[in-house]
Design a protein around this motif. Structure first.
Motif, PDB file in Angstrom:
ATOM      1  N   ASP A   3       0.704  -1.650  -0.074  1.00 42.75           N
ATOM      2  CA  ASP A   3      -0.040  -0.314   0.158  1.00 42.75           C
ATOM      3  C   ASP A   3       0.923   1.375   0.041  1.00 42.75           C
ATOM      4  O   ASP A   3       0.668   2.572  -0.140  1.00 42.75           O
ATOM      5  N   LEU A   4       1.921   0.966  -0.769  1.00 47.57           N
ATOM      6  CA  LEU A   4       3.196   2.478  -0.605  1.00 47.57           C
ATOM      7  C   LEU A   4       2.882   3.035  -1.590  1.00 47.57           C
ATOM      8  O   LEU A   4       2.608   1.949  -2.443  1.00 47.57           O
ATOM      9  N   PRO A   5       3.172   4.407  -1.954  1.00 46.33           N
ATOM     10  CA  PRO A   5       2.642   5.052  -3.069  1.00 46.33           C
ATOM     11  C   PRO A   5       3.649   5.380  -3.736  1.00 46.33           C
ATOM     12  O   PRO A   5       4.797   4.732  -3.391  1.00 46.33           O
ATOM     13  N   LYS A   6       3.424   5.245  -5.250  1.00 42.99           N
ATOM     14  CA  LYS A   6       4.477   5.141  -6.390  1.00 42.99           C
ATOM     15  C   LYS A   6       5.266   6.394  -6.422  1.00 42.99           C
ATOM     16  O   LYS A   6       4.486   7.177  -5.818  1.00 42.99           O
ATOM     17  N   CYS A   7       6.510   6.140  -6.738  1.00 42.23           N
ATOM     18  CA  CYS A   7       7.355   7.098  -7.005  1.00 42.23           C
ATOM     19  C   CYS A   7       6.957   8.019  -7.553  1.00 42.23           C
ATOM     20  O   CYS A   7       6.391   8.837  -9.072  1.00 42.23           O
ATOM     21  N   PRO A   8       6.592   9.534  -7.217  1.00 45.27           N
ATOM     22  CA  PRO A   8       6.044  10.989  -7.808  1.00 45.27           C
ATOM     23  C   PRO A   8       7.787  11.743  -8.866  1.00 45.27           C
ATOM     24  O   PRO A   8       6.595  12.182 -10.125  1.00 45.27           O
ATOM     25  N   GLN A   9       8.129  10.567  -9.001  1.00 46.79           N
ATOM     26  CA  GLN A   9       9.384  10.827 -10.394  1.00 46.79           C
ATOM     27  C   GLN A   9       9.663  10.544 -11.143  1.00 46.79           C
ATOM     28  O   GLN A   9       9.590  10.664 -12.580  1.00 46.79           O
ATOM     29  N   CYS A  10       9.367   8.596 -10.812  1.00 48.26           N
ATOM     30  CA  CYS A  10       9.066   7.914 -11.794  1.00 48.26           C
ATOM     31  C   CYS A  10       8.542   6.804 -11.974  1.00 48.26           C
ATOM     32  O   CYS A  10       8.569   6.017 -13.072  1.00 48.26           O
ATOM     33  N   GLY A  11       7.517   6.852 -11.140  1.00 48.18           N
ATOM     34  CA  GLY A  11       6.206   6.584 -11.493  1.00 48.18           C
ATOM     35  C   GLY A  11       6.588   4.600 -10.708  1.00 48.18           C
ATOM     36  O   GLY A  11       5.729   3.886 -11.097  1.00 48.18           O
ATOM     37  N   SER A  12       8.053   4.712 -10.228  1.00 51.06           N
ATOM     38  CA  SER A  12       8.183   3.621  -9.754  1.00 51.06           C
ATOM     39  C   SER A  12       7.474   3.036  -8.954  1.00 51.06           C
ATOM     40  O   SER A  12       7.267   2.905  -7.652  1.00 51.06           O
ATOM     41  N   ASP A  13       6.517   1.017  -8.901  1.00 46.82           N
ATOM     42  CA  ASP A  13       6.487   0.185  -8.111  1.00 46.82           C
ATOM     43  C   ASP A  13       6.760   0.329  -6.629  1.00 46.82           C
ATOM     44  O   ASP A  13       6.510  -0.582  -5.052  1.00 46.82           O
TER      45      ASP A  13
END
Length: 113
Positions: A3-13
């Motif tokens: 349930d961690l958010p994706k990276c706002p810079q690259c979109g990584s999971d």
């Protein structure tokens, strides 16, 4: 699933927690946990004179004669404005009107077309 958010810079999971921060192992971006919750809450909603939600690229119609400051021109009632862009500030619509040019409008003087 995490349930961690994706990276706002690259979109990584593949983000992970590191104390009060989230970290992206792919691009090295770090951001605070507080910032992740604030961005979702701070999403600004712009509404027209009738309460309809406006978005970038919408078309609107002017509902009141508007004098153009510093000019003798007037934007007449019923003028259709295409492809608006929402911006921050008092005049929250950035647009181009045929015959007048680029200008900013307040959302309270338009309705969604």
């Amino acid at each position: 699933m995490s349930d961690l958010p994706k990276c706002p810079q690259c979109g990584s999971d593949y983000t992970y927690e590191d104390g009060p921060m989230y970290v992206c192992p792919e691009c090295g971006h770090e951001w605070s946990k507080d910032a992740a919750t604030e961005t979702a809450e701070d999403a600004r909603v712009v509404r027209d004179a009738h309460g309809n939600v406006l978005q970038d690229g919408d078309s609107v119609t002017v509902i009141k004669d508007l004098k153009v400051k510093g000019s003798s021109l007037v934007v007449k009632v019923g003028t259709k404005v295409k492809n608006i862009r929402l911006v921050e500030g008092d005049h929250d619509i950035d647009c181009k009107i045929d015959g007048i040019g680029a200008m900013q409008l307040k959302s309270e003087f338009v309705k969604k077309a």
